[in-house]
Design an enzyme around this catalytic site. Structure first.
Site, PDB file in Angstrom:
ATOM      1  N   GLU A  90       7.067   1.405 -26.247  1.00 16.97           N
ATOM      2  CA  GLU A  90       6.839   0.054 -26.749  1.00 16.97           C
ATOM      3  C   GLU A  90       6.080   0.231 -28.284  1.00 16.97           C
ATOM      4  O   GLU A  90       4.951   0.584 -28.318  1.00 16.97           O
ATOM      5  CB  GLU A  90       6.322  -0.814 -25.850  1.00 16.97           C
ATOM      6  N   LYS A 110     -10.110 -15.360 -19.485  1.00 18.60           N
ATOM      7  CA  LYS A 110     -10.564 -14.400 -20.491  1.00 18.60           C
ATOM      8  C   LYS A 110      -9.943 -13.894 -21.193  1.00 18.60           C
ATOM      9  O   LYS A 110      -8.928 -13.251 -21.082  1.00 18.60           O
ATOM     10  CB  LYS A 110     -11.216 -12.999 -19.381  1.00 18.60           C
ATOM     11  N   CYS A 158       5.713  -9.521 -27.168  1.00 16.60           N
ATOM     12  CA  CYS A 158       6.475  -8.827 -25.876  1.00 16.60           C
ATOM     13  C   CYS A 158       7.984  -8.882 -26.065  1.00 16.60           C
ATOM     14  O   CYS A 158       8.436  -7.654 -25.940  1.00 16.60           O
ATOM     15  CB  CYS A 158       5.895  -9.724 -24.585  1.00 16.60           C
ATOM     16  N   GLU A 203       2.949 -10.652 -16.528  1.00 19.59           N
ATOM     17  CA  GLU A 203       3.983 -10.572 -17.756  1.00 19.59           C
ATOM     18  C   GLU A 203       3.379  -9.391 -18.532  1.00 19.59           C
ATOM     19  O   GLU A 203       2.594  -9.666 -19.295  1.00 19.59           O
ATOM     20  CB  GLU A 203       3.590 -12.141 -18.536  1.00 19.59           C
TER      21      GLU A 203
HETATM   22  P1  NAD Z   1      -3.854  -5.142 -23.033  1.00 12.75           P
HETATM   23  O1  NAD Z   1      -3.134  -4.689 -21.569  1.00 12.75           O
HETATM   24  O2  NAD Z   1      -4.610  -3.803 -23.442  1.00 12.75           O
HETATM   25  O3  NAD Z   1      -4.863  -6.347 -22.740  1.00 12.75           O
HETATM   26  C1  NAD Z   1      -4.748  -7.489 -22.258  1.00 12.75           C
HETATM   27  C2  NAD Z   1      -5.934  -7.991 -21.600  1.00 12.75           C
HETATM   28  O4  NAD Z   1      -6.476  -7.355 -20.353  1.00 12.75           O
HETATM   29  C3  NAD Z   1      -7.126  -8.108 -22.455  1.00 12.75           C
HETATM   30  O5  NAD Z   1      -7.518  -9.269 -22.210  1.00 12.75           O
HETATM   31  C4  NAD Z   1      -7.986  -7.051 -22.027  1.00 12.75           C
HETATM   32  O6  NAD Z   1      -9.194  -7.254 -22.173  1.00 12.75           O
HETATM   33  C5  NAD Z   1      -7.422  -7.176 -20.455  1.00 12.75           C
HETATM   34  N1  NAD Z   1      -7.855  -5.800 -19.604  1.00 12.75           N
HETATM   35  C6  NAD Z   1      -7.860  -4.560 -20.319  1.00 12.75           C
HETATM   36  N2  NAD Z   1      -8.030  -3.581 -19.249  1.00 12.75           N
HETATM   37  C7  NAD Z   1      -8.331  -4.497 -18.160  1.00 12.75           C
HETATM   38  C8  NAD Z   1      -8.489  -4.118 -16.626  1.00 12.75           C
HETATM   39  N3  NAD Z   1      -8.427  -2.989 -16.403  1.00 12.75           N
HETATM   40  N4  NAD Z   1      -8.520  -5.246 -15.894  1.00 12.75           N
HETATM   41  C9  NAD Z   1      -8.248  -6.405 -16.313  1.00 12.75           C
HETATM   42  N5  NAD Z   1      -8.086  -6.978 -17.532  1.00 12.75           N
HETATM   43  C10 NAD Z   1      -8.096  -5.917 -18.512  1.00 12.75           C
HETATM   44  O7  NAD Z   1      -2.546  -5.573 -23.641  1.00 12.75           O
HETATM   45  P2  NAD Z   1      -2.537  -5.978 -25.154  1.00 12.75           P
HETATM   46  O8  NAD Z   1      -2.778  -4.815 -26.071  1.00 12.75           O
HETATM   47  O9  NAD Z   1      -3.817  -7.272 -25.359  1.00 12.75           O
HETATM   48  O10 NAD Z   1      -1.351  -6.740 -25.423  1.00 12.75           O
HETATM   49  C11 NAD Z   1      -0.076  -6.140 -25.756  1.00 12.75           C
HETATM   50  C12 NAD Z   1       0.522  -5.758 -24.415  1.00 12.75           C
HETATM   51  O11 NAD Z   1       0.980  -7.279 -23.791  1.00 12.75           O
HETATM   52  C13 NAD Z   1       1.953  -5.335 -24.899  1.00 12.75           C
HETATM   53  O12 NAD Z   1       2.558  -4.369 -24.028  1.00 12.75           O
HETATM   54  C14 NAD Z   1       3.149  -6.744 -24.835  1.00 12.75           C
HETATM   55  O13 NAD Z   1       4.465  -6.379 -24.537  1.00 12.75           O
HETATM   56  C15 NAD Z   1       2.450  -7.235 -23.614  1.00 12.75           C
HETATM   57  N6  NAD Z   1       2.650  -8.605 -23.545  1.00 12.75           N
HETATM   58  C16 NAD Z   1       3.643  -9.253 -22.734  1.00 12.75           C
HETATM   59  C17 NAD Z   1       4.029 -10.402 -22.559  1.00 12.75           C
HETATM   60  C18 NAD Z   1       4.994 -11.131 -21.690  1.00 12.75           C
HETATM   61  O14 NAD Z   1       5.143 -12.344 -21.659  1.00 12.75           O
HETATM   62  N7  NAD Z   1       5.662 -10.138 -21.022  1.00 12.75           N
HETATM   63  C19 NAD Z   1       3.695 -11.391 -23.754  1.00 12.75           C
HETATM   64  C20 NAD Z   1       2.570 -10.897 -24.860  1.00 12.75           C
HETATM   65  C21 NAD Z   1       2.217  -9.546 -24.597  1.00 12.75           C
END
Ligand code: NAD
Length: 468
Positions: A374, A170, A277, A243
């Site tokens: 962040e 997803k 990230c 992650e």
């Molecule tokens: P987000 O957490 O808002 O969304 C990520 C995914 O989770 C999306 O597909 C979203 O639809 C889904 N999602 C949202 N609510 C959910 C729930 N309650 N249950 C299950 N899934 C849900 O993150 P984002 O804004 O898309 O990405 C940015 C964040 O990701 C930043 O904090 C960044 O640091 C982190 N990130 C971490 C890594 C890593 O490897 N550690 C890599 C890339 C991004």
């Protein structure tokens, strides 16, 4: 406008509802994302479950060949995928942008194809034989973010299927189309049901986290969402790899040479407009070099071209979405109000798209959100320090622990400082340079579990110990 489809059990599935996917450079519509329902998710999990019954027993070398073939097909569609990615994500085709991301997806896919997990013999003697076998888990649910959607999809899907699992992915509703296309391409090389994609809102992610047919969730995204996934997964005791977010510190030691490190510092922080990230998100510079590092970074920033990603001359694009744009603006304004000195940027121009200029803010310290939280965008706070011990303490004064870096000429000294940073990865004289053979993951609230290499592959298996 093209309406895209889900892909379940090898078949393209239309939905009743669709949601526009927006080009962050122009505000125009790129395509229609299908809105999956709980029924679609159930169908995808059922298809993946059915496929698992045979995929888990496919000879290991055949699974390796299939993964290699996927690498080749991604490579042969690289330009198509890069353009679609630029349209929905905003990142430029060039620089560390879409072509770089698709190249990374190919590299990771190929490297992971060549990994294997042979049986380990723990003991073989008069007392008997003990073997450690690695078994695939079953159906893996993959939930991905909007910053590096294609590469992260490959980080999830390829080791999962390489180890014998099947996948339902997803993607983020902000950047779903390149993932749909990726899964279409994968399906040309895989039996039906091994790779499935469902798209929709966050609620589909919640349903996946609780779904009894899913054995593991691999998630990349924010720490806040990671916590919700962990809660939702508790009822079925799912395996998790999380992650999560980061607030990586970089420490410039007094013996660093500013002109030699400026390019690494800049791209460590501004790769993908800071929407990465493990980007450098807080820079601590020793007082003796502070002014020089600030002026070198400002001069470097001036020649970076920010523009529509489809333009071949752009090296940075817009912020991907309105919400993130507002976070960056708010944090920079607050830092300025608290005495921060904006060296460059800080004032977005009017006009279409979520363009925020490359922004450097000097003379800031802890106590403002640009430092404490962040920012995930193109704004870097630069903090002055006098005592290295103080810089290390401040670098660690966060609940996050994804990456960190130390910059200096004496590598022994830099190494000893780096090892005291509380983070899953530390770099010396660079930042964020991940590679497919080196495990990557967070400590503290940046998550748990690792990706990449043999350690990453093992996360998609359970151990079975056989006592003969
Ligand atoms: P987000 O957490 O808002 O969304 C990520 C995914 O989770 C999306 O597909 C979203 O639809 C889904 N999602 C949202 N609510 C959910 C729930 N309650 N249950 C299950 N899934 C849900 O993150 P984002 O804004 O898309 O990405 C940015 C964040 O990701 C930043 O904090 C960044 O640091 C982190 N990130 C971490 C890594 C890593 O490897 N550690 C890599 C890339 C991004």
């Amino acid at each position: 406008m093209q309406r895209w489809t889900l892909l379940i059990g090898g078949r393209k599935i239309e939905t009743e509802g669709y949601q526009d996917v927006i080009n962050p450079s122009t505000g125009g519509v790129v395509g229609g994302m299908p809105l999956a329902t709980a029924k679609h998710l159930d169908a995808a999990v059922a298809a993946a479950s059915k496929a698992f019954a045979t995929w888990k027993d496919v000879p290991d070398s055949d699974r390796a060949d299939a993964c290699r073939a996927i690498g080749d097909t991604i490579e042969s569609h690289a330009e198509e995928l890069s353009r679609l990615l630029t349209l929905e994500q905003g990142k430029p085709l060039n620089g560390l942008g879409s072509r770089f991301e698709i190249g990374g997806a190919v590299a990771w896919t190929r490297y992971t194809s060549g990994l294997s997990l042979p049986v380990e013999v723990l003991q073989d003697g008069a007392e008997g034989r003990v073997e450690l076998h690695r078994k695939p888990i079953g159906v893996v649910g993959s939930i991905t973010p909007w910053n590096w959607p294609v590469m992260i999809a490959c980080w999830h899907i390829i080791p999962a299927i390489r180890a014998g699992n099947t996948v339902v992915i997803k993607p983020s509703p902000l950047t779903p189309l390149s993932t749909i296309r990726l899964v279409e391409l994968l399906n040309e090389k895989l039996p039906p049901g091994v790779g499935n994609v469902v798209t929709g809102g966050n609620e589909i992610g919640s349903l996946m986290s609780a779904h009894p047919g899913i054995g593991k969730v691999t998630f990349t995204g924010s720490s806040a969402t990671g916590r919700k996934i962990m809660q939702n997964a508790a009822g079925t005791l799912k395996r998790l790899t999380l992650e999560l977010g980061g607030n990586d510190a970089g420490i410039v030691l007094p013996d660093a040479e500013p002109n030699k490190i400026v390019e690494g510092l800049f791209w460590g922080a501004f790769i993908n407009g800071g929407q990465t990230c493990a980007a450098l998100k807080r820079l601590y510079v020793h007082d003796s070099l502070y002014d020089k590092v600030c002026s070198e970074l400002t001069a470097y920033a001036k020649q970076v071209v920010v523009g529509d990603g489809l333009s071949e001359t752009s090296t940075l694009g817009p912020v991907q979405n309105r919400r993130q744009f507002d976070i960056v603006s708010t944090f920079v304004n607050e830092a300025r109000d608290k005495g921060g000195r904006v060296l460059i940027g800080g004032a977005p121009a009017d006009g279409p798209g979520y363009f925020y200029p490359v922004t450097l803010v000097a003379d800031v310290d802890h106590g403002c959100r640009l430092v404490d939280e962040e920012q995930f965008g193109p704004a870097l706070p630069i903090i002055r320090y006098n005592d290295v011990e103080d810089a290390i303490a401040k670098a660690n004064a966060t609940s996050m622990g994804l990456g960190g870096s130390v910059w200096g000429s004496d590598l022994g000294r830099a190494r000893s400082v780096a090892q005291r940073i509380e983070a899953g990865s530390v770099w010396i004289n660079k930042h964020g340079a991940i590679q497919p053979n080196a495990p990557f993951g967070g400590v503290k609230q940046s998550g748990f579990g690792v990706e990449f290499g043999v350690d990453g592959l093992k996360e998609f298996t359970t151990v079975q110990t056989v006592f003969v």
